[in-house]
Design a protein around this motif. Structure first.
Motif, short mmCIF file in Angstrom:
data_model
loop_
_atom_site.label_atom_id
_atom_site.label_comp_id
_atom_site.label_asym_id
_atom_site.label_seq_id
_atom_site.Cartn_x
_atom_site.Cartn_y
_atom_site.Cartn_z
N HIS A 184 11.53 5.60 1.34
CA HIS A 184 12.31 6.30 0.32
C HIS A 184 11.81 5.95 -1.08
O HIS A 184 11.75 6.82 -1.97
CB HIS A 184 13.78 5.93 0.47
CG HIS A 184 14.69 6.67 -0.46
ND1 HIS A 184 14.99 8.01 -0.31
CD2 HIS A 184 15.36 6.26 -1.57
CE1 HIS A 184 15.81 8.39 -1.28
NE2 HIS A 184 16.04 7.35 -2.06
N ALA A 185 11.43 4.69 -1.28
CA ALA A 185 10.96 4.25 -2.60
C ALA A 185 9.67 4.94 -3.02
O ALA A 185 9.39 5.08 -4.21
CB ALA A 185 10.77 2.74 -2.60
N VAL A 186 8.89 5.37 -2.03
CA VAL A 186 7.63 6.07 -2.33
C VAL A 186 7.88 7.55 -2.58
O VAL A 186 7.05 8.24 -3.17
CB VAL A 186 6.63 5.87 -1.17
CG1 VAL A 186 5.33 6.62 -1.40
CG2 VAL A 186 6.33 4.40 -0.98
N GLY A 187 9.03 8.05 -2.12
CA GLY A 187 9.36 9.46 -2.30
C GLY A 187 9.20 10.29 -1.06
O GLY A 187 9.20 11.53 -1.13
N MET A 188 9.08 9.63 0.11
CA MET A 188 8.95 10.36 1.37
C MET A 188 10.31 10.75 1.92
O MET A 188 11.32 10.10 1.63
CB MET A 188 8.22 9.50 2.41
CG MET A 188 6.78 9.20 2.07
SD MET A 188 5.96 8.30 3.42
CE MET A 188 4.33 8.07 2.70
N HIS A 189 10.33 11.79 2.72
CA HIS A 189 11.52 12.13 3.49
C HIS A 189 11.68 11.11 4.60
O HIS A 189 10.70 10.50 5.05
CB HIS A 189 11.40 13.54 4.08
CG HIS A 189 11.38 14.62 3.04
ND1 HIS A 189 12.52 15.11 2.46
CD2 HIS A 189 10.34 15.29 2.48
CE1 HIS A 189 12.20 16.05 1.58
NE2 HIS A 189 10.88 16.18 1.57
N THR A 190 12.92 10.91 5.06
CA THR A 190 13.16 9.86 6.05
C THR A 190 14.04 10.34 7.19
O THR A 190 15.06 11.00 6.98
CB THR A 190 13.83 8.64 5.39
OG1 THR A 190 14.97 9.06 4.63
CG2 THR A 190 12.86 7.90 4.48
N LEU A 191 13.62 9.98 8.40
CA LEU A 191 14.38 10.24 9.62
C LEU A 191 14.65 8.89 10.27
O LEU A 191 13.72 8.17 10.65
CB LEU A 191 13.59 11.13 10.57
CG LEU A 191 14.15 11.33 11.98
CD1 LEU A 191 15.53 11.99 11.94
CD2 LEU A 191 13.19 12.17 12.83
N GLY A 192 15.92 8.52 10.37
CA GLY A 192 16.29 7.27 11.00
C GLY A 192 16.62 7.47 12.47
O GLY A 192 17.24 8.47 12.84
#
Length: 230
Positions: A187-195
């Motif tokens: 998230h800190a890099v700016g990517m989308h995230t799927l947990g």
């Protein structure tokens, strides 16, 4: 639009968080350290070296010269023994990775060591599906620091440049993670995230910033990714 997917390793591809913990329990017990579940799961996102040093500090044990390497070698050997008979890949993950590699650039971003990753990748035949990999030792800071995902994107764009393709933005990438530190790192890099709730609860992943949470990658397809992450 998503153009690349980065996978974590432990807890996303291979179901071995408990195996890792039990291997460490056995090895650290020989050094007078009683590893608890709380201690182990508090350290999610650390590489092996950082983890062992943190456990010695938490147990208030002095680490003698050579102890770190001894512990690391013993744990890696025991981990391999524990997964030798049956490789505990998560259901559906191999098919999902294969399908994803036909539509997206696929990368690995993990704090696991190269020996353990290499063994599993060779056994499962995963290597051909991954364009780039970031492992322990490739960056100095562990998750939740953004360094590993930043390096993953850099390596991917270096490869794309060599293929005369335009570089990707972080916003065109999806990170799949099972832990709060991993979600925070991507998230800190700016990517989308799927947990994925393989290791911690849905609430813990959402509190860390996961955009979407799933209980299993077996429920996901390439079309799912395109539909959800637009």
């Amino acid at each position: 639009m998503i153009k690349s997917i980065f996978f974590d390793f432990n807890g996303v591809i291979i179901d071995d968080e408990k195996i890792q913990m039990n291997a460490y329990k056995e090895v650290l017990k020989g050094h007078g350290i009683e590893l608890t579940e709380e201690w182990y799961f508090d350290a999610l996102g650390m590489d092996d070296r950082t983890f062992v040093q943190a456990m010695f500090e938490r147990a208030q044990k002095k680490m003698q010269p050579g102890t770190l390497e001894t512990v690391l070698q013993a744990k890696t050997g025991l981990h391999r023994t524990m997964i030798e008979d049956e490789l505990p890949l998560f259901p559906g993950v191999l098919n999902f990775i294969k399908a994803a590699s036909r539509e997206f650039s696929v990368g690995l971003v993990s704090m696991a060591n190269a020996e353990e990753i290499g063994y599993v990748f060779e056994r499962a035949g995963l290597g051909p599906f991954f364009s780039v990999m970031v492992m322990a030792g490739d960056v100095s800071a562990c998750k939740p620091a953004p360094d590993c995902y930043r390096r993953g994107l850099e390596k991917l764009n270096e490869k794309r440049q060599s293929e005369r393709l335009l570089p990707l933005l972080a916003s065109e990438c999806l990170a799949i993670e099972d832990s709060p530190p991993g979600i925070q790192s991507a998230h800190a890099v700016g990517m989308h995230t799927l947990g994925v709730t393989n290791t911690v609860s849905e609430n813990a992943l959402r509190e860390a910033g996961a955009e979407v949470v799933t209980h299993s990658l077996a429920d996901w397809t390439v079309d799912s990714v395109k539909l959800v992450f637009v």
